[in-house]
Design a protein around this motif. Structure first.
Motif, mmCIF file in Angstrom:
data_model
loop_
_atom_site.group_PDB
_atom_site.id
_atom_site.type_symbol
_atom_site.label_atom_id
_atom_site.label_comp_id
_atom_site.label_asym_id
_atom_site.label_seq_id
_atom_site.Cartn_x
_atom_site.Cartn_y
_atom_site.Cartn_z
ATOM 1 N N ASP A 24 58.462 -40.225 57.062
ATOM 2 C CA ASP A 24 58.286 -41.112 58.020
ATOM 3 C C ASP A 24 58.291 -42.667 57.794
ATOM 4 O O ASP A 24 57.919 -43.377 58.821
ATOM 5 N N TYR B 237 67.895 -38.537 61.043
ATOM 6 C CA TYR B 237 67.344 -37.318 61.121
ATOM 7 C C TYR B 237 66.158 -37.199 60.291
ATOM 8 O O TYR B 237 65.949 -36.435 59.386
ATOM 9 N N ASN B 238 65.127 -37.877 60.335
ATOM 10 C CA ASN B 238 63.979 -38.107 59.808
ATOM 11 C C ASN B 238 62.694 -38.305 60.819
ATOM 12 O O ASN B 238 63.105 -38.117 62.202
ATOM 13 N N LYS B 239 61.741 -38.716 60.384
ATOM 14 C CA LYS B 239 60.556 -39.002 61.206
ATOM 15 C C LYS B 239 60.087 -40.406 61.353
ATOM 16 O O LYS B 239 59.023 -40.838 61.718
ATOM 17 N N LYS C 58 59.450 -44.256 62.251
ATOM 18 C CA LYS C 58 59.275 -44.907 63.646
ATOM 19 C C LYS C 58 59.499 -46.148 63.405
ATOM 20 O O LYS C 58 59.998 -47.087 64.408
ATOM 21 N N ASN D 137 65.785 -40.283 64.507
ATOM 22 C CA ASN D 137 64.731 -40.479 64.315
ATOM 23 C C ASN D 137 63.922 -40.987 65.525
ATOM 24 O O ASN D 137 64.379 -41.726 66.392
ATOM 25 N N GLN E 118 60.937 -33.173 58.031
ATOM 26 C CA GLN E 118 59.836 -32.868 58.512
ATOM 27 C C GLN E 118 58.499 -34.103 58.048
ATOM 28 O O GLN E 118 57.721 -34.292 58.793
ATOM 29 N N TYR E 119 58.807 -34.679 56.924
ATOM 30 C CA TYR E 119 57.735 -35.364 56.209
ATOM 31 C C TYR E 119 58.351 -37.139 55.979
ATOM 32 O O TYR E 119 57.360 -37.930 56.148
#
Length: 262
Positions: free
Chosen positions: A105, A124-126, A128, A148, A102-103
């Motif tokens: 990033d 499997y994170n956020k 970029k 990601n 979820q968080y």
């Protein structure tokens, strides 16, 4: 010490008294934080905190646990960040922070100073953007990034090879194109002392020198191997230098005792 799957909600501050502790498994509990005193576990080599409810890690992990070789914080769905200061994790070989969906990033720019890193799992994170300092990790052999929404490096770079990824990130660092905010002291360390030990080459024009390492070309990096001893790194750590305990050492009265003060 194996404390996994016990529904623990906290660890006592006294855990910092275990100065000879080498292995700590607290996975599968209900921990939301780890005590800052964990930084006093100077001999710790492996920390497993998978499957908890951690939102952050103590900054003390980054600049005190100089012998840490493996750090796993997978599946802490509330984890928002890693310690900004990771420059003293010079023996860290494996870092796993996957499935913090979820968080999580961003990754700290100082990750590039973990010179012993062999395996990095951020799947499997956020995330970029990868910090371009990762291009300095000459020992890195395994990098997992699936799951990601990566923008930089683009996926077509990842599809080629890890070496191509490193080259891409190094080129970005040299060009100063990183979208992330850099700490100047980290950047100076990476550019001046990054451990790229290769053969000095001259460009076709004969004017520009560069280093060749495993097929990639790096611009005049020098080795940190002789400077990265735990005793040196701990002393120069910003977290330690500017701690409350040490600020008195930087006072004018202490630095210039012969002056007259009014």
């Amino acid at each position: 010490m194996d404390l996994h799957s016990n529904q623990l909600k906290s660890l006592p501050n006294s855990i910092g008294c275990l100065s000879k502790l080498k292995f700590l498994n607290v996975s599968g509990n209900l921990l939301q934080t780890l005590p800052k005193t964990i930084g006093n576990c100077k001999s710790l080599e492996e920390l497993n905190a998978n499957f908890n409810q951690l939102t952050m890690l103590p900054e003390t992990i980054g600049f005190e646990l100089t012998y840490l070789k493996k750090l796993s914080v997978n599946s802490n769905n509330r984890l928002r960040s890693l310690p900004d200061d990771m420059e003293n994790l010079i023996n860290l070989e494996v870092l796993k922070v996957s499935q913090n969906f979820q968080y999580l990033d961003t990754l700290p720019y100082s990750i590039g100073l973990s010179m012993s890193l062999v395996e990095l799992d951020i799947s499997y994170n956020k995330i970029k953007y990868l910090p371009d300092s990762i291009g300095c990790l000459r020992k890195l052999q395994k990098l997992r990034v699936e799951g990601n929404p990566l923008v930089s490096p683009p996926m077509d770079v990842f599809e080629q090879s890890l070496q191509v990824v490193k080259e891409y990130l190094c080129d970005k660092m040299k060009a100063g194109q990183s979208p992330q905010k850099k700490r100047s002291w980290i950047l100076r360390k990476l550019v001046k002392y990054a451990s790229f030990n290769g053969k000095m080459m001259s460009s076709a024009g004969g004017g520009r020198r560069s280093w060749e390492k495993e097929g990639s070309i790096m611009v005049e990096y020098r080795s940190i191997d002789g400077l990265a001893a735990p005793r040196c790194m701990g002393i120069s750590s910003p977290g330690r230098l500017f701690s409350t305990h040490n600020m008195g050492m930087l006072s004018p009265r202490r630095l210039f005792p012969s002056c007259t003060y009014k």
